[in-house]
Design an enzyme around this catalytic site. Structure first.
Site, PDB file in Angstrom:
ATOM      1  N   CYS A 131       5.001  26.910  18.744  1.00  0.00           N
ATOM      2  CA  CYS A 131       4.733  25.460  19.246  1.00  0.00           C
ATOM      3  C   CYS A 131       6.061  24.756  18.806  1.00  0.00           C
ATOM      4  O   CYS A 131       6.478  24.412  17.824  1.00  0.00           O
ATOM      5  CB  CYS A 131       3.751  25.081  18.134  1.00  0.00           C
ATOM      6  SG  CYS A 131       3.507  23.174  18.334  1.00  0.00           S
ATOM      7  N   CYS A 134       5.645  21.216  17.369  1.00  0.00           N
ATOM      8  CA  CYS A 134       5.311  21.152  16.145  1.00  0.00           C
ATOM      9  C   CYS A 134       6.483  21.427  15.256  1.00  0.00           C
ATOM     10  O   CYS A 134       6.554  20.728  14.167  1.00  0.00           O
ATOM     11  CB  CYS A 134       4.269  22.157  15.771  1.00  0.00           C
ATOM     12  SG  CYS A 134       2.931  22.418  16.734  1.00  0.00           S
ATOM     13  N   ASP A 135       7.254  22.412  15.751  1.00  0.00           N
ATOM     14  CA  ASP A 135       8.526  22.866  14.443  1.00  0.00           C
ATOM     15  C   ASP A 135       9.772  22.801  15.040  1.00  0.00           C
ATOM     16  O   ASP A 135      10.804  22.858  14.252  1.00  0.00           O
ATOM     17  CB  ASP A 135       8.295  24.521  14.676  1.00  0.00           C
ATOM     18  CG  ASP A 135       6.945  24.710  14.128  1.00  0.00           C
ATOM     19  OD1 ASP A 135       6.458  23.932  13.116  1.00  0.00           O
ATOM     20  OD2 ASP A 135       6.312  25.977  14.407  1.00  0.00           O
TER      21      ASP A 135
END
Ligand code: NAP
Length: 299
Positions: A131, A134-135
């Protein structure tokens, strides 16, 4: 006893909920995550959903959710453990209770596919991610690799190129399957290096990722890409475990259902990314939700 239970609150499930509310069906929307939106929540930018150009996936998901809430549909955050599709009454067992309905719309979406190479499991959460939104922030100013050639890989590469020093976009073939507009933007980005016809052999490092080892198939050469992050975008897998043995599937593991979303089990509908179809996008998922409810109303 509900008229309809909807499992999953991505674009398919939430659209089904909106249409069900407008049809005055007694409806329950079940979602295991505290926030609805599904894969939209992990999409940096959505530029192909009509009327809302240049919108973040998270923001679009929120708009869907607000629409559902406005219509007063009953929603519960519970994890579905089993479903019973045979019989006139459909039964859904969650971690907290049992629910019954005359119809079931299964819109549980899809999860990311794994690559299955050495180092993938070892470095998951320590450099390997599925992701980018997200990261990605953990890799600000660093070099990363994105693996894949679809819309997700192209979008991830573009998203990461904004904060990372360098992005390698590694694809196994010589052409991308992702949208041409995204391909053009990738070509224009100054810090994305495209590595084509490259097979990832392993992900290596010490405590965290240090490199991706690829085989350049045309040249028959191996190459080591020095990166601290590896973002895998090699496709999705439908989340259909709960339906196994109860409905028919196509050869790729998607639930067999036509445009009306009817599965082989009467009163059970498959909507969104779980359904066998050609184009998996937010708009086609939303269309499925609408079609499934229209079919229920017609019955
Ligand atoms: P996808 O379209 O299935 O693409 C997966 C990519 O990973 C392909 O390029 C594939 O290569 C590659 N791949 C698969 N297995 C591999 C392996 N073992 N080793 C190396 N590479 C591998 O998946 P996606 O990009 O996640 O998209 C999923 C669906 O969501 C698609 O229908 C897509 O259009 C849609 N989507 C839409 C948007 C949008 O509209 N904004 C955004 C994201 C996703 P090959 O090309 O060689 O098969």
């Amino acid at each position: 006893m509900y008229d309809v239970i909807i499992i999953g609150s991505g674009p398919a499930g939430m659209t089904a909920a909106i249409y069900a509310a407008r049809a005055c069906l007694d409806t329950l929307l079940l979602e295991r995550q505290p926030m609805g939106g599904g894969q939209m929540l992990n999409t940096a930018e959505v530029d192909n959903y009509p009327a809302v150009s240049d919108i973040g996936g998270f923001e679009l998901g929120k708009k869907f959710m607000e629409h559902v809430e406005k219509l007063g549909i009953r929603q519960v955050t519970e994890d579905v453990k089993s479903v019973e599709c045979t019989g006139e009454v459909k039964k859904v067992v969650t971690d907290k209770g049992t629910y019954e309905a005359m119809n079931l719309i299964y819109a549980a979406g899809a999860s990311h596919r794994t690559l299955g190479v050495e180092g993938e499991e070892k470095f998951r959460g320590r450099g390997v991610s599925y992701c980018a939104t997200c990261d990605g922030a953990f890799f600000r100013g660093k070099a990363v690799a994105v693996i894949g050639g679809g819309d997700t890989a192209l979008e991830d590469a573009l998203f990461l190129s904004k904060g990372c020093e360098k992005v390698y976009l590694v694809h196994r073939r010589d052409t991308f399957r992702g949208a041409k507009t995204l391909q053009n933007r990738v070509m224009e980005a100054g810090n994305i290096e495209i590595v084509l016809e490259a097979e990832v052999e392993k992900i290596t490092g010490g405590e965290t990722v240090e490199a991706v080892e690829v085989l350049l198939k045309a040249k028959g050469e191996k190459k080591s890409l020095a990166v601290e992050g590896v973002f895998l975008a090699v496709g999705i897998m439908p989340q259909v475990e709960l339906l196994k043995g109860q409905v028919e599937f196509d050869e790729n593991g998607y639930v067999l259902a036509g445009e009306d979303c009817r599965t082989s089990a009467v009163g059970v509908y498959a909507a969104g990314d779980v359904r066998s179809k050609k184009l998996r996008q937010i708009i086609t998922a939303a269309a499925d939700g609408a079609n499934a409810v229209a079919d229920i109303v017609k019955e």
